[in-house]
Design a protein around this motif. Structure first.
Motif, PDB file in Angstrom:
ATOM      1  N   ILE A  22      31.053  44.949  43.678  1.00 30.21           N
ATOM      2  CA  ILE A  22      31.075  45.590  45.000  1.00 30.21           C
ATOM      3  C   ILE A  22      31.664  44.614  46.017  1.00 30.21           C
ATOM      4  N   GLU A  23      32.750  45.020  46.635  1.00 28.10           N
ATOM      5  CA  GLU A  23      33.464  44.122  47.551  1.00 28.10           C
ATOM      6  C   GLU A  23      33.474  44.618  48.985  1.00 28.10           C
ATOM      7  N   SER A  24      33.293  45.912  49.171  1.00 23.17           N
ATOM      8  CA  SER A  24      33.456  46.437  50.540  1.00 23.17           C
ATOM      9  C   SER A  24      32.254  47.266  50.979  1.00 23.17           C
ATOM     10  N   LEU A  45      30.006  31.565  33.261  1.00 28.95           N
ATOM     11  CA  LEU A  45      30.551  30.306  32.755  1.00 28.95           C
ATOM     12  C   LEU A  45      31.759  29.826  33.560  1.00 28.95           C
ATOM     13  N   ARG A  46      31.760  28.544  33.865  1.00 34.64           N
ATOM     14  CA  ARG A  46      32.932  27.904  34.434  1.00 34.64           C
ATOM     15  C   ARG A  46      33.239  26.663  33.613  1.00 34.64           C
ATOM     16  N   ARG A  47      34.539  26.315  33.583  1.00 34.23           N
ATOM     17  CA  ARG A  47      34.975  25.148  32.819  1.00 34.23           C
ATOM     18  C   ARG A  47      35.661  24.199  33.778  1.00 34.23           C
ATOM     19  N   GLY A  77      28.117  41.675  43.721  1.00 38.96           N
ATOM     20  CA  GLY A  77      29.539  41.659  44.083  1.00 38.96           C
ATOM     21  C   GLY A  77      29.813  40.709  45.220  1.00 38.96           C
ATOM     22  N   TYR A  78      31.103  40.473  45.451  1.00 34.64           N
ATOM     23  CA  TYR A  78      31.507  39.517  46.476  1.00 34.64           C
ATOM     24  C   TYR A  78      30.958  39.893  47.850  1.00 34.64           C
ATOM     25  N   LEU A  79      30.713  41.184  48.090  1.00 29.08           N
ATOM     26  CA  LEU A  79      30.167  41.594  49.385  1.00 29.08           C
ATOM     27  C   LEU A  79      28.845  40.874  49.677  1.00 29.08           C
TER      28      LEU A  79
HETATM   29  P1  C2E Z   1      31.102  39.989  33.464  1.00 26.93           P
HETATM   30  O1  C2E Z   1      29.894  39.521  32.752  1.00 26.93           O
HETATM   31  O2  C2E Z   1      31.297  41.453  33.573  1.00 26.93           O
HETATM   32  O3  C2E Z   1      31.027  39.269  34.870  1.00 26.93           O
HETATM   33  C1  C2E Z   1      31.477  39.825  36.058  1.00 26.93           C
HETATM   34  C2  C2E Z   1      32.779  39.204  36.508  1.00 26.93           C
HETATM   35  O4  C2E Z   1      33.170  39.772  37.740  1.00 26.93           O
HETATM   36  C3  C2E Z   1      32.689  37.715  36.783  1.00 26.93           C
HETATM   37  O5  C2E Z   1      33.948  37.155  36.470  1.00 26.93           O
HETATM   38  C4  C2E Z   1      32.470  37.661  38.284  1.00 26.93           C
HETATM   39  O6  C2E Z   1      32.859  36.428  38.862  1.00 26.93           O
HETATM   40  C5  C2E Z   1      33.349  38.777  38.718  1.00 26.93           C
HETATM   41  N1  C2E Z   1      32.953  39.367  39.991  1.00 26.93           N
HETATM   42  C6  C2E Z   1      31.734  39.392  40.560  1.00 26.93           C
HETATM   43  N2  C2E Z   1      31.738  40.051  41.729  1.00 26.93           N
HETATM   44  C7  C2E Z   1      33.006  40.483  41.896  1.00 26.93           C
HETATM   45  C8  C2E Z   1      33.655  41.250  42.924  1.00 26.93           C
HETATM   46  O7  C2E Z   1      33.057  41.681  43.912  1.00 26.93           O
HETATM   47  N3  C2E Z   1      34.977  41.505  42.741  1.00 26.93           N
HETATM   48  C9  C2E Z   1      35.670  41.064  41.655  1.00 26.93           C
HETATM   49  N4  C2E Z   1      36.960  41.365  41.576  1.00 26.93           N
HETATM   50  N5  C2E Z   1      35.088  40.360  40.667  1.00 26.93           N
HETATM   51  C10 C2E Z   1      33.772  40.067  40.784  1.00 26.93           C
HETATM   52  P2  C2E Z   1      34.044  35.792  35.669  1.00 26.93           P
HETATM   53  O8  C2E Z   1      32.996  34.862  36.156  1.00 26.93           O
HETATM   54  O9  C2E Z   1      35.465  35.369  35.706  1.00 26.93           O
HETATM   55  O10 C2E Z   1      33.658  36.230  34.208  1.00 26.93           O
HETATM   56  C11 C2E Z   1      34.450  37.128  33.513  1.00 26.93           C
HETATM   57  C12 C2E Z   1      33.817  37.535  32.220  1.00 26.93           C
HETATM   58  O11 C2E Z   1      33.697  36.406  31.345  1.00 26.93           O
HETATM   59  C13 C2E Z   1      32.404  38.062  32.370  1.00 26.93           C
HETATM   60  O12 C2E Z   1      32.435  39.393  32.791  1.00 26.93           O
HETATM   61  C14 C2E Z   1      31.878  37.875  30.969  1.00 26.93           C
HETATM   62  O13 C2E Z   1      32.299  38.941  30.147  1.00 26.93           O
HETATM   63  C15 C2E Z   1      32.581  36.609  30.536  1.00 26.93           C
HETATM   64  N6  C2E Z   1      31.625  35.498  30.658  1.00 26.93           N
HETATM   65  C16 C2E Z   1      31.214  34.840  31.770  1.00 26.93           C
HETATM   66  N7  C2E Z   1      30.334  33.874  31.479  1.00 26.93           N
HETATM   67  C17 C2E Z   1      30.149  33.930  30.140  1.00 26.93           C
HETATM   68  C18 C2E Z   1      29.324  33.197  29.212  1.00 26.93           C
HETATM   69  O14 C2E Z   1      28.542  32.306  29.569  1.00 26.93           O
HETATM   70  N8  C2E Z   1      29.418  33.540  27.906  1.00 26.93           N
HETATM   71  C19 C2E Z   1      30.242  34.534  27.474  1.00 26.93           C
HETATM   72  N9  C2E Z   1      30.270  34.824  26.170  1.00 26.93           N
HETATM   73  N10 C2E Z   1      31.019  35.248  28.303  1.00 26.93           N
HETATM   74  C20 C2E Z   1      30.969  34.942  29.630  1.00 26.93           C
END
Ligand code: C2E
Ligand code: MG
Ligand code: MG
Ligand code: MG
Length: 301
Positions: free
Chosen positions: A240-242, A62-64, A259-261
């Motif tokens: 996974i980043e690296s 989700l993004r806002r 992951g970002y990698l």
């Molecule tokens: P999540 O479901 O565990 O999603 C993974 C988060 O890690 C995402 O953050 C993603 O952008 C981020 N991520 C992915 N690859 C990497 C990486 O290599 N390194 C790092 N540091 N981060 C990485 P995001 O998009 O900010 O979302 C955060 C959390 O918000 C999500 O964790 C999930 O729990 C929640 N979320 C996201 N979308 C939704 C949705 O549509 N509904 C609900 N209820 N929760 C959501």
């Protein structure tokens, strides 16, 4: 003197609590407004099979869009996911948008693979969750089997675990795939794993972060992979980043990665670009060891 200090601390404490409450109320309002102004947008992050060297799907995140047009992370409205009513409205807006994107993919002949959607514990626990979910998806003409439901182990806390388990069984029987998100950070995982039709464990990124330096995290990740293998579950590592992390994970026989990698979460148009080469010429390219535009070079292997 001690009493005076104690009272002073109380004042500071309650002030902090008040500010925290205000912050949460503001977030809930932002979440509600985002729905009303049609500002909930899914981004998509690629998920890959390391063995087959190809995409397997995308996680919808989700993004806002704020009033200045900036794209904000879900943490900017995290409290809104805990308010049953607002969480439901946000979840519904998000699901609608994801389904519209899946339909658009279909119209263009793009196969996104399995699309994972996150649901908060509050949404998941709603008595009408399954009905609303299935109605929306059926109306969109999307096969349930193409949707992976991501929930955290939090769904099992604080109420009879049976009802969460029953919801998961019902979803599974309807054809949905189920993933336990942030796996390893929750509670009573093993009991539920043994009994429930969960398809996928998502290793929390906190364990991946320090993998290269931390023997403990290495041991935990290794244990989760063994557990998955013994129980016949897919395991995907997130965050996974690296290359260093990836090479350790490959050594542990990890099969699925995110992951970002590989790719950052991107808007749907860019997700199409990541999925398309796989769709139209993936196999031919694999055999020719050709370049795949848009996919990080890591995918070429
Ligand atoms: P999540 O479901 O565990 O999603 C993974 C988060 O890690 C995402 O953050 C993603 O952008 C981020 N991520 C992915 N690859 C990497 C990486 O290599 N390194 C790092 N540091 N981060 C990485 P995001 O998009 O900010 O979302 C955060 C959390 O918000 C999500 O964790 C999930 O729990 C929640 N979320 C996201 N979308 C939704 C949705 O549509 N509904 C609900 N209820 N929760 C959501
Ligand atoms: Mg997730
Ligand atoms: Mg996660
Ligand atoms: Mg998370």
């Amino acid at each position: 003197q001690a009493k005076a200090r104690g009272r002073g601390q109380m004042t500071v404490f309650s002030l902090e609590m008040k500010q925290e409450t205000q912050r949460r109320v503001a977030m809930v309002n932002l979440g509600r407004k985002a729905v009303e102004s049609d500002s909930i947008i899914p981004y998509y992050q690629l998920q890959v099979s390391l063995e087959e060297n190809r995409p397997i799907g995308f996680e919808a995140l989700l993004r806002r869009r704020d009033r200045q047009g900036r794209i904000c992370a879900p943490s900017s409205i995290s409290a809104a996911f805990e308010d049953a009513e607002v969480a439901e409205a946000i979840g519904d807006a998000m699901l609608k948008a994801v389904l519209a994107d899946m339909q658009m993919a279909e119209n263009r002949g793009v196969d996104l693979g399995t699309v994972s959607v996150n649901f908060s514990t509050a949404e998941f626990r709603s008595a009408t969750f399954i009905d609303r979910l299935t109605n929306r998806i059926a109306d969109a003409g999307i096969d349930f089997s193409r949707v992976m439901i991501e929930v955290t182990e939090g769904v099992f806390l604080g109420r009879p675990a049976d009802s969460a388990a029953q919801t998961i069984r019902t979803l599974h029987d309807l054809g949905f795939k189920i993933a336990l998100d942030d796996f390893g950070t929750g509670y009573a995982s093993l009991v539920h794993l043994r009994q429930l039709p969960v398809d996928t464990l998502k290793i929390d990124q906190s364990f991946i972060r320090a993998l290269v330096d931390s023997k403990d995290d290495l041991a935990i990740v290794s244990a989760i992979l063994n557990l998955g293998a013994s129980l016949g579950l897919n395991v995907i590592a997130e965050g996974i980043e690296s290359e260093a992390q990836l090479s350790i994970l490959r050594g542990l026989k990890l099969r699925y990665a995110q992951g970002y990698l590989f790719a950052h979460p991107v808007p749907i148009e860019e997700a199409f670009a990541l999925a398309l080469p796989w769709q139209t010429q993936g196999h031919a390219r694999d055999q020719a060891h050709g370049e795949r535009p848009g996919i990080h070079k890591r995918m070429i292997g």
